[in-house]
Write an enzyme that holds these catalytic residues in place. Structure first.
Site, PDB file in Angstrom:
ATOM      1  NE  ARG A   1      -6.303   0.939  -1.747  1.00  0.00           N
ATOM      2  CZ  ARG A   1      -5.892   1.100  -3.014  1.00  0.00           C
ATOM      3  NH1 ARG A   1      -5.760   2.313  -3.497  1.00  0.00           N
ATOM      4  NH2 ARG A   1      -5.624   0.051  -3.766  1.00  0.00           N
TER       5      ARG A   1
ATOM      6  CB  CYS B   1     -10.750  -0.232  -8.167  1.00  0.00           C
ATOM      7  SG  CYS B   1     -11.081  -1.512  -6.960  1.00  0.00           S
TER       8      CYS B   1
ATOM      9  CG  HIS C   1      -2.156  -0.879   0.891  1.00  0.00           C
ATOM     10  ND1 HIS C   1      -2.232  -2.184   1.306  1.00  0.00           N
ATOM     11  CD2 HIS C   1      -3.266  -0.646   0.155  1.00  0.00           C
ATOM     12  CE1 HIS C   1      -3.352  -2.705   0.849  1.00  0.00           C
ATOM     13  NE2 HIS C   1      -3.995  -1.799   0.154  1.00  0.00           N
TER      14      HIS C   1
ATOM     15  CG  ASN D   1      -3.816  -4.018  -6.108  1.00  0.00           C
ATOM     16  OD1 ASN D   1      -3.488  -4.019  -7.289  1.00  0.00           O
ATOM     17  ND2 ASN D   1      -4.195  -2.928  -5.487  1.00  0.00           N
ATOM     18  CG  ASP D   2      -6.108  -7.983  -1.612  1.00  0.00           C
ATOM     19  OD1 ASP D   2      -5.029  -8.383  -1.137  1.00  0.00           O
ATOM     20  OD2 ASP D   2      -6.742  -7.021  -1.160  1.00  0.00           O
TER      21      ASP D   2
ATOM     22  CD  GLU E   1     -10.528  -7.017  -2.276  1.00  0.00           C
ATOM     23  OE1 GLU E   1      -9.433  -6.502  -2.549  1.00  0.00           O
ATOM     24  OE2 GLU E   1     -11.287  -6.559  -1.405  1.00  0.00           O
TER      25      GLU E   1
ATOM     26  NE  ARG F   1     -11.137  -0.747   0.121  1.00  0.00           N
ATOM     27  CZ  ARG F   1      -9.940  -1.135  -0.309  1.00  0.00           C
ATOM     28  NH1 ARG F   1      -9.843  -1.969  -1.328  1.00  0.00           N
ATOM     29  NH2 ARG F   1      -8.843  -0.676   0.245  1.00  0.00           N
TER      30      ARG F   1
ATOM     31  NE  ARG G   1      -1.595  -5.906  -1.879  1.00  0.00           N
ATOM     32  CZ  ARG G   1      -2.718  -5.171  -1.868  1.00  0.00           C
ATOM     33  NH1 ARG G   1      -3.893  -5.765  -1.671  1.00  0.00           N
ATOM     34  NH2 ARG G   1      -2.712  -3.897  -2.095  1.00  0.00           N
TER      35      ARG G   1
HETATM   36  C1  PEP Z   1      -7.099  -4.602  -4.607  1.00  0.00           C
HETATM   37  O1  PEP Z   1      -6.943  -5.524  -3.811  1.00  0.00           O
HETATM   38  O2  PEP Z   1      -6.858  -4.678  -5.816  1.00  0.00           O
HETATM   39  C2  PEP Z   1      -7.577  -3.280  -4.120  1.00  0.00           C
HETATM   40  C3  PEP Z   1      -7.902  -2.327  -4.959  1.00  0.00           C
HETATM   41  O3  PEP Z   1      -7.623  -3.091  -2.783  1.00  0.00           O
HETATM   42  P1  PEP Z   1      -6.328  -2.856  -1.878  1.00  0.00           P
HETATM   43  O4  PEP Z   1      -5.166  -2.644  -2.790  1.00  0.00           O
HETATM   44  O5  PEP Z   1      -6.608  -1.661  -1.035  1.00  0.00           O
HETATM   45  O6  PEP Z   1      -6.252  -4.115  -1.098  1.00  0.00           O
HETATM   46 MG    MG Z   2      -7.771  -5.415  -1.832  1.00  0.00          MG
END
Ligand code: PEP
Ligand code: MG
Length: 541
Positions: free
Chosen positions: A295, A500, A188, A452-453, A429, A331, A463
């Site tokens: 977020r 996203c 993050h 991402n997740d 996700e 979110r 990650r």
């Molecule tokens: C994701 O997981 O792609 C996402 C947008 O949420 P975060 O990166 O905040 O976990």
């Molecule tokens: Mg996520």
């Protein structure tokens, strides 16, 4: 001149002064002394300096964040005068004939442990404060600079690692770049760097003792290199490249106000991701069509207690008002995993990414969830607000969320508090959500794919783990097929689907996403115009 390579998080280039951010848990050595009075004198001076620092911090916080948040520095000032604490330090210096740094560090640890073991929640919370005070004294004793971000000139932040809560507390106008020894490109903190449009390098093999605040450096996010104390020649060449990059950026800005449409007429929404009210400026500056991911958990980071309903309401209202009717997707809190907050008392988990996080906390502790939902529903009156739920794995979770939302609506109705019924969507996700996306699509208004997740869970690659960066491949066929599956499920039910996660901004895939039928890409503000350019150059019908 020292040149080091790391992994680049954002492509940009900058030349500026370094500010070294040392972690508070410093190694303190035990040193035998011969003159206890002299040592007590040093301690007295360090205490005096700490009092001045805390007073300045209190005044600054009072002005910027109000009395409640500033009070912490008053508590620290009081602790600094605590007789038991001071006596323990003095005693150790005199009887054991040890250096003040050591006496302070040991006393700090002892007192902190004692507070942590108490039943009273208030006293428990003081454990971190006494540590903080002791660290401040040790820093003053060793002559380390307390990095004062308030009066600092814009600088390149060099640190061992940065947590999201540390990054979120920084004054963004003071940061030219990040360089960290640890950290992965998918964390993050990296996402924040991208949002702030600043070059950032992680995994740089750097000895923090060999760099110091004030020295010059070049951070080159294109080559992934940082050069400390660059030669005059390199400085000049860098200044030239900075100018070139600015010109390119200006050219990109001619795309403001233009549609996101391909040469063959296919349109797509390009929205932006934000972490707080302060980021809305970047969204407007880059002409995003809306906010695809706010977020909200960043409102919970870097503080001592839960944000109240009023604080949250005020943040959400400000964002939707500023966006003036454009869509704002907020979110609900996604705390847990790398986004840790002490007052949630989440406890240690062996595997926090698969642990108690996000919607799981909200479903298990509905009071926290309801406070946020009330603030969100109230803010619907001020603009175009949608709510999105993270980390969904099943239809039952969504049904349970709706029950809680209905309870909150009933409470607001009862109290005659106005709200509008918002669009409600979920993040896709987890692989489970992908596999049941056809069922989920019947229940929700939209899907936003968190790549991402989704990449982390599908490829079983943490990650946060920098060693696995080479295995973290969001271009994997499994991920691309999943995205297609989610889009198809949404469309079959007449709903829309977007991305996203960071992959949405991957220009190598923009055409592919258009082909797949995605309706929206929500990217960091700095990427909005770049994605628009790629869309406008594409021939996809
Ligand atoms: C994701 O997981 O792609 C996402 C947008 O949420 P975060 O990166 O905040 O976990
Ligand atoms: Mg996520």
């Amino acid at each position: 001149m020292v040149k080091l390579s790391g992994k680049s998080v954002y492509k940009g280039i900058v030349l500026g002064p370094v500010a070294v951010l040392k972690k508070d848990d410093q190694q303190v050595k035990r040193v035998k002394i011969t003159d206890a009075d002299a040592e007590l004198g040093r301690l007295g001076k360090a205490g005096e300096q700490a009092r001045e620092q805390l007073k300045a911090l209190y005044d600054k916080a009072l002005k910027e964040v109000g009395e409640a948040s500033a009070a912490i520095f008053e508590v620290h000032q009081m602790m600094l005068e605590d007789e038991d604490y001071l006596e323990s330090i003095h005693n150790m210096i005199r009887t054991e004939m040890v250096n003040a740094e050591y006496a302070v560090a040991v006393t700090g640890d002892n007192f902190s442990e004692m507070f942590a073991g108490m039943d009273d929640e208030y006293m428990k919370a003081r454990a971190a404060d006494v540590k903080d005070i002791s660290n401040r004294l040790v820093r003053n004793l060793t002559g380390q600079q307390d990095l004062d971000l308030a009066s600092m000139e814009p600088s390149i932040i060099v640190a061992d690692d940065l947590s999201p809560s540390e990054t979120v507390q920084m004054d963004k106008s003071k940061i030219l770049a990040f360089v960290t020894v640890h950290g992965s490109t998918n964390s993050h903190t990296s996402i924040l760097a991208r949002m702030m449009n600043i070059p950032a390098l992680v995994s740089v093999p750097l000895n923090l003792d060999e760099v110091h605040t004030g020295m010059k450096a070049v951070v080159d996010g294109f080559s992934g290199e940082v050069i400390f104390e660059p030669s005059e020649e390199i400085c000049q060449a860098t200044e030239e490249r900075v100018r070139e990059e600015q010109e390119k950026l200006q050219l990109l800005h001619t795309l403001k106000g233009k549609e996101n449409v391909t040469l063959a007429g296919r349109k797509i929404n390009i929205y932006a991701n934000i972490g707080g009210v302060g980021d809305v400026g970047y969204v407007l500056e880059n002409d995003a069509g809306g906010i695809g991911l706010f977020r909200s958990e960043f409102l919970y980071l870097g503080r001592d207690d839960f944000p109240t309903e009023e604080e949250q309401f005020s943040a959400y209202r400000q964002v939707v008002q500023t966006m003036a009717g454009k869509k704002v997707i907020i979110r609900t809190l996604d705390i847990g995993a790398d986004k840790q907050v002490d007052y949630f008392n989440l406890g240690n988990e062996d595997n926090p990414a698969m642990g108690y996080r996000a919607i799981r906390i909200c479903l298990k502790q509905p009071d926290i969830f309801k406070t946020q939902l009330r603030a969100l529903l109230r803010a619907t009156m001020y603009g175009n607000l949608s709510i999105m739920y993270p980390m969904i794995t099943s239809v039952d979770e969504v049904k349970r969320i709706y029950e809680i939302v209905d309870e909150v609506k009933a409470e607001l109705d009862e109290a005659q508090v106005p709200y509008k019924v918002p669009e409600q969507g979920i993040m896709i996700e987890t692989p489970a959500a992908v596999m049941v996306s056809d069922d989920l699509a019947e229940l929700v208004d939209f899907f936003s794919i968190g790549t991402n997740d989704l990449t982390q869970y599908t490829l079983a690659v943490d990650r946060q783990n920098a060693r696995l960066d080479d295995f973290y491949n969001p271009h994997h066929k499994a991920i691309l097929r999943m995205i297609q599956m989610v889009v198809d499920s949404a469309h079959k039910a007449g709903k829309w689907a977007g991305i996203c996660g960071e992959l949405g901004a991957d220009l190598e895939l923009t055409e592919e996403f258009l082909k797949m039928g995605l309706d929206e890409l929500s990217v960091s503000p700095s990427m909005v115009l770049r994605v628009r350019k790629a869309v406008r150059e594409s021939e996809i019908a």
